[in-house]
Design an enzyme around this catalytic site. Structure first.
Site, PDB file in Angstrom:
ATOM      1  N   THR A 246       1.742  -3.828   4.355  1.00  0.00           N
ATOM      2  CA  THR A 246       0.564  -3.401   5.119  1.00  0.00           C
ATOM      3  C   THR A 246      -0.741  -3.826   4.458  1.00  0.00           C
ATOM      4  O   THR A 246      -0.825  -3.899   3.215  1.00  0.00           O
ATOM      5  CB  THR A 246       0.575  -1.858   5.278  1.00  0.00           C
ATOM      6  OG1 THR A 246      -0.718  -1.431   5.703  1.00  0.00           O
ATOM      7  CG2 THR A 246       0.889  -1.147   3.977  1.00  0.00           C
TER       8      THR A 246
ATOM      9  N   TYR B 279       1.098   6.582   1.336  1.00  0.00           N
ATOM     10  CA  TYR B 279       1.853   5.636   2.170  1.00  0.00           C
ATOM     11  C   TYR B 279       1.678   4.206   1.650  1.00  0.00           C
ATOM     12  O   TYR B 279       2.641   3.474   1.418  1.00  0.00           O
ATOM     13  CB  TYR B 279       1.391   5.758   3.634  1.00  0.00           C
ATOM     14  CG  TYR B 279       1.747   4.555   4.461  1.00  0.00           C
ATOM     15  CD1 TYR B 279       3.088   4.267   4.756  1.00  0.00           C
ATOM     16  CD2 TYR B 279       0.765   3.671   4.915  1.00  0.00           C
ATOM     17  CE1 TYR B 279       3.420   3.134   5.492  1.00  0.00           C
ATOM     18  CE2 TYR B 279       1.092   2.549   5.654  1.00  0.00           C
ATOM     19  CZ  TYR B 279       2.417   2.281   5.936  1.00  0.00           C
ATOM     20  OH  TYR B 279       2.749   1.167   6.642  1.00  0.00           O
TER      21      TYR B 279
END
Ligand code: UDP
Length: 328
Positions: free
Chosen positions: A119, A143
């Site tokens: 990401t 995350y």
């Protein structure tokens, strides 16, 4: 491409199901692995499907014995930033711990190619825009830290076991399969475009804008929305790249263009022909003002080119899926 199986871990999720469809469309033998905790059986409709929790090492070993696997795409992860801060144990256990199980099963089975769903949030607060792959990685939430940890581990798995990897660093995945056979389905839904579509469909009263005082032209956050099928296609190109002997590497996947929250709402009104009520509130914690990626490297080295670069087209595909899915 090889005759062997390509394993899509998380193939019943939003991006994973698009990857599975794209693989089978190209005649690749595709095996979806999912525990259906956050993935949906209804979306696991391409290729073979095996229910498996990556925490279950015995079951994983069975699968690697049953199928001759040539490469693994890994798209299983918990992805809610807020939840990751409240429950880091759950995130480290699933996103890191269970990835170790998958990598170990690969190492044991001699599988040497790994394409990882990473990401842009591993970059943290951007120091410069557009963000390139050499931008420092300083994640600001749990995350994103789990994703960076896996990227780091992969270097060691390569050194020790010769496993080659590609880290695909996604910007904001959006839209749905053109034929509306799969699309975005999160419970709970927190992403901007599906929530705006809920408002357009009358499933929610309004869309809340998180922050109108950002240093951007209209004061709302700017994001780089990339069509999910374009992301899926990049996975196939990444595999080709590894099969041709490409070195382990990381690639950004974005459109290189940013749209503000207000621009996305306006474009959605145009696509749906409906007026969307808006409520303005304060900022959501941890949201950078602007995230825009440079995908020049993926274009040059993988031969990737987004086919759905226009925001309205992205929203149009999401709307078609949304209407089919919600029967409205
Ligand atoms: N956003 C918003 N209202 C919402 C959901 C999201 O204003 O109900 C904003 C959010 O602050 C961010 C952008 O929309 O600037 C995209 O958010 P999303 O959660 O879709 O993706 P993220 O960029 O967080 O990965």
């Amino acid at each position: 491409m090889t005759d062997n199986w390509i394993l899509v871990a998380g193939g019943a999720g939003y991006i994973g199901s698009h990857v599975a469809k794209e693989l089978t469309r190209h005649g690749v033998q595709t095996l979806t692995l999912d525990n259906f905790v956050r993935g949906h059986r209804e979306l696991a409709r391409w290729g073979a499907v095996e229910e498996c929790d990556l925490a279950d090492k015995t079951r994983l070993r069975e699968i690697f014995e049953k199928y001759r696997i040539a490469a693994v795409f890994h798209l299983c992860a918990f992805t809610y930033v807020g939840e990751s801060g409240q429950n880091p144990a759950m995130y480290y256990e699933n996103n890191v711990g269970n990835t170790i199980n998958l990598l170990n099963a690969m190492a044991e089975g001699g599988v040497q190619r790994f394409v990882f769903s990473s990401t842009c949030s591993t970059y943290g607060e951007p120091l410069e825009i557009p963000i390139t792959e050499t931008h420092p990685q300083n994640p600001v939430n749990v995350y994103a830290r789990t994703k960076l940890m896996v990227e780091t581990m992969l270097k060691d798995y390569e050194r020790a076991y010769g496993m080659k990897h590609v880290n695909l660093r996604y910007f904001n995945a959006a839209g749905a399969d053109e034929a509306a056979e799969t699309g975005e389905w999160h419970e709970p839904e927190t992403h901007l475009i599906p929530l705006i579509l809920d408002a357009a469909a009358g499933l929610r009263k309004e869309i809340t804008i998180f922050g109108t005082d950002y240093p951007t032209p209209d004061g709302t956050c700017v994001r780089d929305y990339i069509h999910v099928t374009d992301l899926a296609r990049a996975h196939l190109l990444a595999l080709d790249y590894l099969e041709k002997g490409g070195a382990s590497d990381a690639f950004n996947l974005g459109n290189g263009k940013g749209f503000s929250v207000r621009e996305v709402i306006k474009a959605t009104e145009k696509v749906t022909g409906r007026t969307i009520a808006v409520k303005e509130t304060g900022r959501r914690a941890g949201d950078p003002a602007r995230l825009i990626g440079s995908s020049a490297k993926a274009k040059k080295m993988l031969g990737w080119e987004p086919r759905y670069p226009e925001l309205e087209k992205i929203i149009e595909t999401a709307w078609r899926w949304h209407r089919k899915f919600n029967k409205k």
